[in-house]
Design an enzyme around this catalytic site. Sequence first.
Site, PDB file in Angstrom:
ATOM      1  N   ARG A   1       0.820  -1.220   0.000  1.00 16.71           N
ATOM      2  CA  ARG A   1       0.000   0.000   0.000  1.00 16.71           C
ATOM      3  C   ARG A   1       0.847   1.260   0.000  1.00 16.71           C
ATOM      4  NH1 ARG A   1      -2.853  -3.855   2.748  1.00 16.71           N
ATOM      5  NH2 ARG A   1      -1.768  -3.367   4.671  1.00 16.71           N
TER       6      ARG A   1
ATOM      7  N   GLU B   1       5.346 -12.175  13.963  1.00 12.35           N
ATOM      8  CA  GLU B   1       4.907 -12.732  15.243  1.00 12.35           C
ATOM      9  C   GLU B   1       5.628 -14.070  15.505  1.00 12.35           C
ATOM     10  OE1 GLU B   1       0.720 -12.681  15.422  1.00 12.35           O
ATOM     11  OE2 GLU B   1       0.667 -13.408  17.495  1.00 12.35           O
TER      12      GLU B   1
END
Length: 173
Positions: free
Chosen positions: A58, A95
């Site tokens: 983006r 993560e």
Amino acid sequence: MDLEKFIRNVPDFPKKGIQFKDITTLINNPEAFNEAVNWMESLFKSEKIDKVVAIESRGFIFGAPLALRLNAGLVLVRKKGKLPAATLSAQYKLEYGTDSLEMHSDLIEEGEKVVIVDDLLATGGTIAATIELLEKLKAEIVGISFLIELDGLNGGEKLKGHPSYSRMKLPCD
Ligand code: AMP
């Protein structure tokens, strides 16, 4: 113009507990999209910028028009394995485990003035890896712009003191 109202919050995407900040509703409105790019341009137009460095994916949306407005080159930072020529890479934490970002190694000269663009700052891992790539090339980072900064994740601590700007701060939860 209040750009916040053009951001759609999508709960539990891509997984439970994440509040996804969707910018497709902002870029679907030409006035809002233009205002977002105007704002980024206003941050940097008083300086001669050589390159706009845009982060997949983006960041590309805002980085491309910004580069044209600033009469600067556009450099893409992409996920591993997407760029065809010789690259530099930097790892960042996910993560679970790590991933890496890459940039073509011949597109920025030592000492060139660059700005970095992404849609959103969350934990700062992505931007930290991008800064590392630019440090390897000895670019001068003039500033970093995000449309959105998520509050409460301390992403700003990963910016190594480089000037950074966000148009809006939104809660991460
Ligand atoms: P981080 O590395 O944690 O700062 O994450 C920033 C990158 O992940 C940006 O490129 C964002 O597009 C994307 N991202 C992270 N969290 C969100 C979120 N809650 N909503 C939308 N995009 C996100």
